[in-house]
Design a protein around this motif. Structure first.
Motif, short mmCIF file in Angstrom:
data_model
loop_
_atom_site.label_atom_id
_atom_site.label_comp_id
_atom_site.label_asym_id
_atom_site.label_seq_id
_atom_site.Cartn_x
_atom_site.Cartn_y
_atom_site.Cartn_z
N THR A 34 2.68 55.07 49.17
CA THR A 34 3.33 55.19 47.91
C THR A 34 4.14 56.70 47.62
O THR A 34 5.22 56.40 47.41
N LEU A 35 3.28 57.67 47.99
CA LEU A 35 3.82 59.00 47.91
C LEU A 35 5.08 59.44 48.81
O LEU A 35 5.90 59.96 48.60
N VAL A 36 5.24 58.53 49.82
CA VAL A 36 6.41 58.63 50.68
C VAL A 36 7.23 57.75 50.53
O VAL A 36 8.63 58.14 50.47
N PHE A 37 7.07 56.59 50.42
CA PHE A 37 8.03 55.16 50.63
C PHE A 37 8.31 54.82 49.23
O PHE A 37 9.36 53.86 49.07
N GLY A 82 3.01 52.46 40.39
CA GLY A 82 4.38 52.65 39.86
C GLY A 82 4.54 54.26 39.41
O GLY A 82 5.44 54.82 39.59
N TYR A 83 3.42 54.71 38.63
CA TYR A 83 3.44 56.05 38.24
C TYR A 83 3.27 57.13 39.26
O TYR A 83 3.68 58.19 39.62
N LEU A 84 2.59 56.66 40.54
CA LEU A 84 2.55 57.61 41.74
C LEU A 84 4.06 57.70 42.62
O LEU A 84 4.42 58.52 42.82
N SER A 85 4.82 56.21 42.41
CA SER A 85 6.00 56.57 43.02
C SER A 85 6.88 57.36 42.41
O SER A 85 8.04 57.38 43.08
N LYS A 86 6.62 57.78 41.28
CA LYS A 86 7.88 58.66 40.68
C LYS A 86 7.84 59.88 41.50
O LYS A 86 8.86 60.58 41.26
N PHE A 87 6.85 60.17 42.11
CA PHE A 87 6.75 61.35 43.10
C PHE A 87 6.82 60.99 44.32
O PHE A 87 6.39 62.12 45.31
N SER A 88 7.48 60.07 44.80
CA SER A 88 7.49 59.49 46.17
C SER A 88 8.66 60.55 46.85
O SER A 88 9.75 60.93 46.35
N LEU A 89 8.62 60.70 48.08
CA LEU A 89 9.35 61.35 48.83
C LEU A 89 10.87 60.87 49.09
O LEU A 89 11.83 61.32 48.99
N ILE A 108 24.57 53.32 47.00
CA ILE A 108 23.09 53.66 46.90
C ILE A 108 22.58 53.79 48.16
O ILE A 108 22.64 52.88 49.06
N SER A 109 21.68 54.78 48.29
CA SER A 109 21.08 55.06 49.42
C SER A 109 19.48 55.59 49.29
O SER A 109 19.26 55.84 48.38
N TYR A 110 18.72 55.19 50.37
CA TYR A 110 17.36 55.22 50.39
C TYR A 110 17.17 56.67 51.03
O TYR A 110 17.26 56.60 52.42
N ARG A 111 16.91 57.56 50.40
CA ARG A 111 16.86 58.88 50.93
C ARG A 111 15.70 59.93 50.35
O ARG A 111 15.39 59.45 49.62
N VAL A 112 15.45 61.03 51.10
CA VAL A 112 14.72 62.07 50.75
C VAL A 112 15.10 62.65 49.43
O VAL A 112 16.26 63.13 49.50
N VAL A 113 14.24 62.68 48.44
CA VAL A 113 14.46 63.54 47.49
C VAL A 113 13.33 64.56 47.04
O VAL A 113 12.38 63.99 46.92
N THR A 114 13.84 65.82 47.16
CA THR A 114 12.80 66.81 47.12
C THR A 114 12.85 67.60 45.48
O THR A 114 12.19 68.19 45.46
N ASP A 115 14.00 67.45 45.22
CA ASP A 115 14.10 68.11 43.99
C ASP A 115 14.75 66.96 42.76
O ASP A 115 15.26 66.13 42.85
N ALA A 116 13.73 67.14 41.90
CA ALA A 116 13.64 66.24 40.77
C ALA A 116 14.92 66.09 40.04
O ALA A 116 15.27 64.85 39.44
#
Length: 515
Positions: A59-62, A219-226, A278-286
């Motif tokens: 979940t934290l990744v995807f 759901g709340y974990l996925s807020k921090f997904s990569l 819309i793209s599914y990508r890495v987000v490291t900056d909130a």
């Protein structure tokens, strides 16, 4: 491509899990019962920390891939949504029927809190009824009851049709099976089915994002997904097609914001966007994606759909089956034997104790449907409602069978090898001499002695008089409670009307032990 991969894996998981619940041959249980053990709540209850950690990392990744690929109830809701999109009325309405709405935070946290409290109360042994109530909204178990009570009878009926066709052609590879419906569980499963279908048909994934405790936690974990789906404002033309087709109602097209606590990573929005915005990508900056604050402000501009109505659904179904009349080889009918009224229930080996079973069983019905002898049935008592208990009317618990412990994903029934299983005492045989045809009627029976695998029953004279009737004597220290004696006792069947249940029966024990 991402959506196609997600759909392929989701269909594979749902199909395999459904077959696991409806298959009566044991093939599915032997080959992919591990799919039940990677479900979130069962893994948590069985303290399978490796699986729990893997799901958290996933979940934290995807993001909430679990909800759209692994969870059978989640994938089933997507299937209902697909049916609506293709057969639910006018195309314009069925394909553009969703709107963004604010998250029902208080409601979803209320359901989660109640679930946690009920599980905790049941887990420590304060109330088994509370734990059973928590299982009503646990997604894996809810789908298990739907599959075993609603889908399995249809599967069995199809098998019986094939058996008749094959027999007519001289092929006996198929054989008839009797579909058993436990009416209390059937009612629960039917009501759950109606609620799930109503939610999915009308408001998409709101059940997952309001009622389901697993959906709230992940759901709340996925807020921090990569990895996250992100809207590129420079490419977006403001058509809001992504919003109108988001079954989670989590996309605010006006503000280019996505509520990641409700996004189930279905990838539908990526395929629906003609501008490739819309793209599914890495987000490291909130700060790179719209945050919760922007989502809150957006709700002021669209309040028309904050409330929803669950429409009533009437399900009418008929299953026409051929009624098979049991016989003794001639014309005399053989009536069904009934279960005796036990003071203590008999629960399967590996349950450790009645309290252990009640504190961990989520009532998914997998062990009951997988039992090759048809011994396990759902309990109708309040404290153990829908939990497995043993009935010896149509079979007995063979010492070499370990299926129930092998398939249980929640740790309610621990896995035993054949040697351990044959040494676990789950009950003690008791004899009603007034019903026994050997002791009171002088019949030469002895079925219980001949069929006892533990050698715990011997036939002894009722009195010291020569020629006295023989009665069964049970060595309680050797008896394991397998139920072979109760099942093979002729009293209660074959026209013997002394009683509607066996003259020898098993009383359960509260705590199992090795003998």
């Amino acid at each position: 491509m991402l959506k196609a991969l997600r759909v392929i894996f989701a269909i594979a998981c749902l199909s395999a899990l459904t077959l696991l619940f409806v298959d009566f041959t044991g093939f599915a249980a032997d080959h992919w019962s591990w799919l039940a053990k990677i479900q979130f709540v069962p893994a948590l209850l069985s303290l399978n920390l490796v699986v729990v950690a893997a799901l958290v990392v996933l979940t934290l990744v995807f993001g909430r891939i679990y909800c759209s690929v692994i969870c059978p109830l989640g994938v089933f809701q997507d299937f209902i949504n697909w049916l609506h999109n293709h057969f639910g009325g006018k195309r314009s309405k069925r394909l553009n029927r969703f709107r963004y709405h604010a998250p029902y935070k208080k409601l979803r946290l209320t359901f989660l809190t109640l679930f946690v409290v009920m599980v905790a109360v049941g887990f420590v042994g304060l109330s088994s009824a509370a734990f059973a109530a928590a299982g009503l909204i646990e997604p894996y178990s809810a789908y298990g009851r739907i599959a075993t009570q609603l889908f399995a009878p249809v599967y069995d009926a199809g098998n019986n049709v094939l058996a008749d066709m094959s027999a007519a052609a001289g092929n006996y590879d198929f054989y008839h099976v009797t579909a058993r419906v436990a009416w209390p569980v059937f009612i629960v499963a039917a009501l759950t089915f109606v609620v799930i279908v109503a939610f999915s048909w009308t408001v998409g994934r709101n059940y997952c994002n309001i009622v389901c405790p697993v959906g709230t936690v992940l759901g709340y974990l996925s807020k921090f997904s990569l990895l996250k789906p992100v809207i590129d404002k420079s490419k977006c033309n403001g058509c809001r097609k992504c919003e109108r087709n988001c079954k989670a109602s989590c996309i605010d097209g006006h503000n280019h914001a996505i509520d990641y606590t409700r996004c189930v990573a279905c990838m539908d929005c990526i395929g629906n966007c003609s501008q490739h915005a819309i793209s599914y990508r890495v987000v490291t900056d909130a700060k790179a994606v719209p945050g919760e604050t922007e989502v809150k402000t957006a709700t002021k501009t669209d309040t028309g759909r904050r409330s929803f109505i669950i429409t009533g659904a009437a399900i009418a179904g008929g299953l026409v089956a051929k009624a098979a009349v049991k016989g003794d080889g001639g014309l005399a009918p053989v009536k069904d034997k009934k279960r005796p009224d036990r003071e203590t229930q008999v629960v399967p080996p590996g349950a450790i104790s009645i309290s252990h079973l009640n504190a961990r069983c989520t009532s998914c019905q997998l062990c009951i449907n997988s039992c090759p002898e048809g011994v396990l049935r759902p309990s109708t008592e309040i404290e153990s409602f829908m939990h497995p208990v043993s009935y010896y009317t149509d079979g007995w618990c063979r010492p070499d069978c370990t299926t129930c412990g092998d398939v249980c994903p929640a740790g309610a029934i621990v896995s035993l090898d054949a040697a351990e299983k044959s040494s676990v005492k789950i009950g003690t045989a008791k004899v009603d001499l007034g019903l026994c045809i050997s002791a009171s009627a002088g019949q030469q029976c002895g079925n219980c002695e001949r069929h006892c695998p533990a050698g715990a029953i011997t036939m002894a004279p009722v009195t010291d008089n020569p020629g006295a009737n023989l009665r069964p004597v049970v060595d309680e220290a050797a008896c394991i409670g397998c139920g072979s004696c109760e099942y093979h006792c002729p009293v209660g069947t074959a026209g013997i009307i002394r009683a509607d249940h066996s003259a020898i029966y098993v009383e359960g024990v509260d705590v199992h032990r090795l003998i």
